[in-house]
Scaffold this motif. Sequence first.
Motif, PDB file in Angstrom:
ATOM      1  N   LEU A   1      -6.063   9.994   0.861  1.00 52.54           N
ATOM      2  CA  LEU A   1      -7.208   9.660   1.723  1.00 52.54           C
ATOM      3  C   LEU A   1      -7.263   8.163   2.019  1.00 52.54           C
ATOM      4  O   LEU A   1      -7.490   7.743   3.148  1.00 52.54           O
ATOM      5  CB  LEU A   1      -8.524  10.088   1.059  1.00 52.54           C
ATOM      6  N   PHE A   2      -7.052   7.358   0.968  1.00 49.35           N
ATOM      7  CA  PHE A   2      -7.182   5.906   1.131  1.00 49.35           C
ATOM      8  C   PHE A   2      -6.151   5.353   2.119  1.00 49.35           C
ATOM      9  O   PHE A   2      -6.528   4.724   3.116  1.00 49.35           O
ATOM     10  CB  PHE A   2      -7.065   5.229  -0.240  1.00 49.35           C
TER      11      PHE A   2
ATOM     12  N   PHE B   1      -8.332   0.625  -4.939  1.00 47.73           N
ATOM     13  CA  PHE B   1      -7.478   1.811  -4.804  1.00 47.73           C
ATOM     14  C   PHE B   1      -6.802   2.127  -6.141  1.00 47.73           C
ATOM     15  O   PHE B   1      -6.661   3.289  -6.520  1.00 47.73           O
ATOM     16  CB  PHE B   1      -6.449   1.568  -3.694  1.00 47.73           C
ATOM     17  N   ILE B   2      -6.404   1.077  -6.853  1.00 48.85           N
ATOM     18  CA  ILE B   2      -5.754   1.269  -8.157  1.00 48.85           C
ATOM     19  C   ILE B   2      -6.736   1.916  -9.138  1.00 48.85           C
ATOM     20  O   ILE B   2      -6.400   2.891  -9.815  1.00 48.85           O
ATOM     21  CB  ILE B   2      -5.223  -0.079  -8.699  1.00 48.85           C
TER      22      ILE B   2
ATOM     23  N   ASP C   1      -1.144  -8.676  -3.853  1.00 52.00           N
ATOM     24  CA  ASP C   1      -1.234  -7.278  -3.412  1.00 52.00           C
ATOM     25  C   ASP C   1      -2.010  -6.448  -4.436  1.00 52.00           C
ATOM     26  O   ASP C   1      -2.856  -5.630  -4.073  1.00 52.00           O
ATOM     27  CB  ASP C   1       0.170  -6.679  -3.236  1.00 52.00           C
ATOM     28  N   ILE C   2      -1.694  -6.667  -5.709  1.00 52.71           N
ATOM     29  CA  ILE C   2      -2.372  -5.900  -6.771  1.00 52.71           C
ATOM     30  C   ILE C   2      -3.864  -6.219  -6.772  1.00 52.71           C
ATOM     31  O   ILE C   2      -4.702  -5.319  -6.899  1.00 52.71           O
ATOM     32  CB  ILE C   2      -1.725  -6.205  -8.145  1.00 52.71           C
ATOM     33  N   LYS C   3      -4.189  -7.505  -6.574  1.00 54.23           N
ATOM     34  CA  LYS C   3      -5.612  -7.888  -6.514  1.00 54.23           C
ATOM     35  C   LYS C   3      -6.299  -7.227  -5.319  1.00 54.23           C
ATOM     36  O   LYS C   3      -7.414  -6.722  -5.414  1.00 54.23           O
ATOM     37  CB  LYS C   3      -5.736  -9.408  -6.407  1.00 54.23           C
TER      38      LYS C   3
ATOM     39  N   LEU D   1       0.834  -1.207   0.000  1.00 62.39           N
ATOM     40  CA  LEU D   1       0.000   0.000   0.000  1.00 62.39           C
ATOM     41  C   LEU D   1       0.869   1.258   0.000  1.00 62.39           C
ATOM     42  O   LEU D   1       0.607   2.212  -0.757  1.00 62.39           O
ATOM     43  CB  LEU D   1      -0.932  -0.004   1.221  1.00 62.39           C
ATOM     44  N   ILE D   2       1.911   1.255   0.829  1.00 61.88           N
ATOM     45  CA  ILE D   2       2.810   2.414   0.887  1.00 61.88           C
ATOM     46  C   ILE D   2       3.509   2.597  -0.459  1.00 61.88           C
ATOM     47  O   ILE D   2       3.569   3.708  -1.003  1.00 61.88           O
ATOM     48  CB  ILE D   2       3.837   2.245   2.028  1.00 61.88           C
TER      49      ILE D   2
END
Lengths: 419, 56
Positions: A390-391, B12-13, B5-7, A230-231
């Motif tokens: 934000l996420f 967010f992607i 992770d991508i899944k 995520l980072i």
Amino acid sequence: MSGNNHNVSCPKCSAENQLRGKALTVALTCKACGTYFRTGKWNKAAAEFQHLKEYQAIPIGTRGKIDNFVYEVMGFVVKQETRYHFKWCEYLLFSPYRGYAFLSEYDGHWNFLWPIEGDPRNNIKVDDFNYEGAEYRLYQKYNAQVVFAKGEFFFDVLDVTESTVNSEFIAPPYMLALEKSNDSVLWCQGEYFKPKEIAEAFSIPLSKMPPRQGVGYTQPFNSSYSDKALILFSVLVFLTTLLAQLTMSSSAEDKVVFQHDYHDTDLQDQKMIATSSFDLTGGMRNVEFYIYAPVENNWFFTEFSLINDDTGDEYNFTEEVEFYSGYDEGYRWTEGTHTAEAILSMIPAGRYHINIYPEFNFNNHAFSVTVKRDVPVSTNFYLTAIGLLLFPAFYFVRKHYRERKRWSDSDYSPYYTEE
Amino acid sequence: MNWDDIKGLRYFIIYSILLIGFFIYSGMVGWLWFNPTKAEPVRGTGRSGHVYRYHK
């Protein structure tokens, strides 16, 4: 008690019990009367338990596949912590290929544990340590007793449970459990399992599984992706946005399309000044107006109408310039500026002129207007960056509160402060 | 970052792609999402060209 060929008779009701674990079984409960007793000559009294069948989700003898190995449920115990009196369930599992293992369940949260060789702490008695790349932290230390048992056991589960001190270290979804007595040490490694995974592994309807309550102490906050991912992705999208911003700023035309100085005499007998026409090129772009008025302790107000010569479309706005200064107790102070800026969004290409409606004041008689086409702006970049952050911000705030909740039942919480 | 992770990050992607796409489109057409200049557009009034107008 007597027995042969892996059959033993109950010392209380004399019922014959066939041993699933054969010679490995050290203790069991009678299938007829439920009495707990040891095989062989152990010279220990049999134990009877109050029936706690409602705790058991997986029946004795059920087979299930975990990590590609088939395990059979040999025994089931309900244990109770001696200080806070909370209860949890443990299932003894056996695989002919991997030996014995455990499934523990508390408030609908499951951990699969298996014995490991050696001391993960390298014989250093610390509460926090690194093992196989994960940071483990002491979550709880307790003594326990068995309040219910059923099935077969490869050790005297009553004696072992009461004579050992248990320490559990967590690095969700993993855990390390230490059972230590005066003459034995057993380390087990464990991993969190969802109720659905256990139900599927042992072909148990999910509705028969105990409902999940609260946060399990090894329950991962998020198993879909790692914090690192995520980072990394957040940094990547931020850099992409920054690159896009720099590219757009450097490629912006930022071209002066009109500039003129005016004096109040230009108004003559009218209230309006109409500028000469100029071209705005390059499709739809923004337009910036820069106004300068040399006011002193005064203001200058004007209304603008940017008018398309061909279509008659107008864009009307007002701007005000004010500047005040003086001396107060020997110090000079100022307020306001001599300039003002205005930007109009999405102005189509075309030929335009401006109608200016100035309001001069008693000591101000001049102003100038500069119009620029396609100027670089940064507001959208900041808003996009906030939108992208934000996420991850919401994720890490939520994770923080979740971790506090996880550790709220622990005597070793890193969040604990004396208040 | 691996495929899992991508899944896991797919929402967010998608959100990031849409937001960055909108940001680039806005930059290309000169659209300011937050503009302190309150412009009042008036469509084709027929007063094109240089006109006389009294101050309000």
